[in-house]
Enzyme design. Structure first.
Site, PDB file in Angstrom:
ATOM      1  N   ARG A  75      -7.131  -1.915   8.957  1.00  0.00           N
ATOM      2  CA  ARG A  75      -8.021  -3.240   8.955  1.00  0.00           C
ATOM      3  C   ARG A  75      -7.783  -3.867  10.566  1.00  0.00           C
ATOM      4  NH1 ARG A  75     -10.055  -6.389   5.394  1.00  0.00           N
ATOM      5  NH2 ARG A  75      -9.824  -8.586   6.021  1.00  0.00           N
ATOM      6  N   ASP A  92      -1.044   2.934   8.206  1.00  0.00           N
ATOM      7  CA  ASP A  92      -1.854   2.337   9.325  1.00  0.00           C
ATOM      8  C   ASP A  92      -1.139   2.377  10.808  1.00  0.00           C
ATOM      9  OD1 ASP A  92      -3.923   1.551   7.686  1.00  0.00           O
ATOM     10  OD2 ASP A  92      -3.090  -0.459   7.229  1.00  0.00           O
ATOM     11  N   ARG A 144       1.543  -5.034  -5.996  1.00  0.00           N
ATOM     12  CA  ARG A 144       1.669  -6.352  -5.014  1.00  0.00           C
ATOM     13  C   ARG A 144       2.057  -7.567  -5.918  1.00  0.00           C
ATOM     14  NH1 ARG A 144      -2.562  -3.130  -2.253  1.00  0.00           N
ATOM     15  NH2 ARG A 144      -1.472  -2.938  -0.211  1.00  0.00           N
ATOM     16  N   GLY A 146       0.927  -1.172   0.020  1.00  0.00           N
ATOM     17  CA  GLY A 146       0.095   0.172  -0.075  1.00  0.00           C
ATOM     18  C   GLY A 146       0.897   1.080  -0.033  1.00  0.00           C
ATOM     19  N   ASP A 177       3.631  -4.054   6.516  1.00  0.00           N
ATOM     20  CA  ASP A 177       3.884  -5.378   7.143  1.00  0.00           C
ATOM     21  C   ASP A 177       4.101  -6.568   6.122  1.00  0.00           C
ATOM     22  OD1 ASP A 177       2.929  -6.836   9.736  1.00  0.00           O
ATOM     23  OD2 ASP A 177       1.718  -7.772   8.394  1.00  0.00           O
ATOM     24  N   ASP A 185       0.737   0.395  11.782  1.00  0.00           N
ATOM     25  CA  ASP A 185       0.779  -0.823  12.838  1.00  0.00           C
ATOM     26  C   ASP A 185       2.176  -2.114  12.623  1.00  0.00           C
ATOM     27  OD1 ASP A 185       0.674  -1.403   9.959  1.00  0.00           O
ATOM     28  OD2 ASP A 185      -0.919  -2.830   9.930  1.00  0.00           O
ATOM     29  N   THR A 193       3.503   3.033   5.848  1.00  0.00           N
ATOM     30  CA  THR A 193       2.226   2.369   5.769  1.00  0.00           C
ATOM     31  C   THR A 193       1.462   3.691   6.672  1.00  0.00           C
ATOM     32  OG1 THR A 193       0.592   1.084   6.552  1.00  0.00           O
ATOM     33  CG2 THR A 193       2.845   0.925   7.610  1.00  0.00           C
TER      34      THR A 193
END
Ligand code: ADP
Length: 326
Positions: free
Chosen positions: A175, A131, A75, A14, A106, A133, A129
């Protein structure tokens, strides 16, 4: 360990604002250190397909302020197979690329860890990212920009929510992690955040919102992390509508606009420092580490720690949000 002469840099998975600032920093710091620097286009896919170009300092001029990634991202299923990674390794050998800097989330760093171990390659990861995370770093490249985008959007939604006296569910990305939803809610003065880490029942939510309306609030905004665990904004709104038919409920899904835009000063500085630190790590014979930032200091986080461990949201923030939403 053999001497590093040439490095490759790629962005994968992403995209996130600030990736360009990181590409610029790795390229310039790499050239400053005496390395040849190769830009690899479209992530691992471009590595396998040999979509590679040598970069000079000019290739990364005028990009620090641009969102997205000039290297493109992709990807790549093939890279998850040993055959695909062998192809990638063969391309590196042929090109004389001795080490890689991988900017991604990740998944991309998982691939980097496997690839690095398999072929004994020096690979440094940068956490790119929105996120936030990845474990071992206070912030990831792109997170602050996305958070600011969410805040600006919710400010606008609040204008219309207040005018029509409505309850809005605003869905944000994340997510498996509630950082964007929770901090977005705090920054925009929302009433609640529904995040995958902490379950909230519909009646708890209805009670919370009802409490606000009884206290003569004329609108409410709830941020919801897009996740199967939360049910997303649509699912949640539907359930609230069924149980509380008096509420005038609306849903906004912010979607991909959260990934775009010019990076904030915070993300540009973070990406610049992390990019330079990736070169320091290579000079320092580090391998299989992600660059992180903790208490404003650069740290090296082994891939195994960065990926496997769950980074927890700060429960104090949820508590503050609850207290301030009365
Ligand atoms: P992100 O890096 O944003 O989390 P993805 O999870 O889509 O994005 O991962 C990006 C790419 O990283 C994948 O398309 C794949 O090429 C590579 N990757 C992810 N997981 C693995 C894995 N277990 N083994 C090898 N490569 C992987």
């Amino acid at each position: 360990m053999s001497k590093i002469n040439s490095i490759g840099i790629l962005t994968s998975g992403g995209d996130a604002p600030g990736m360009n600032a990181a590409i610029r920093a790795v390229t310039r710091a790499g050239i400053f250190a005496g390395f040849r620097v190769f830009g690899i286009f479209r992530g691992y896919k471009g590595l396998i397909l040999d979509e590679i170009e040598e970069f000079s300092t000019q290739n990364v001029s005028n990009i620090i302020q641009r969102g997205g990634t000039i290297l493109k991202t992709a990807r790549c299923k093939e890279f998850t197979t040993p055959e695909g990674r062998q192809c990638a390794y063969d391309v590196m050998k042929r090109r004389g690329i001795d080490a890689l800097v991988v900017i991604g989330g990740d998944g991309s760093l998982t691939g980097a860890r496997i690839f690095g171990n398999e072929f004994s390659l020096p690979i440094i990861g940068l956490p790119g990212t929105i996120d936030n995370d990845l474990y071992g770093t206070d912030s990831t490249i792109g997170y602050d920009t996305a958070l600011n985008t969410i805040m600006e959007c919710v400010d606008k939604i609040r204008d219309t929510a207040t005018s029509h006296e409505r309850l809005f569910f605003v869905e944000v990305m994340g997510r498996d992690a509630g950082f964007l939803a929770l901090n977005g809610a705090l920054a925009s003065g929302a009433e609640a955040a529904i995040i995958p880490e902490i379950s909230m029942q519909v009646d708890q939510l209805g009670e919370l919102i009802g409490h606000g309306f009884r206290k003569s609030k004329n609108s409410s905004i709830v941020l919801v992390a897009e996740s199967p665990v939360t049910g997303g904004a649509m699912g949640l709104a539907q359930r609230v509508k069924e149980e509380y038919p008096d509420y005038d409920v609306r849903v906004t899904i912010l979607g991909h606009l959260q990934r775009g835009g010019s990076p904030t000063a915070f993300d540009r500085i973070l990406a610049s420092r992390m990019g330079a630190a990736a070169i320091d790590a290579l000079l320092d014979d580090q391998r299989n580490v992600m660059i992180g930032i903790r208490n404003d200091e650069i740290v090296y986080v082994p891939f195994t720690k960065a990926i496997k461990n769950e980074k927890r949201v700060n429960p104090q923030k949820l508590e503050v949000l609850r207290r301030l939403s009365i």
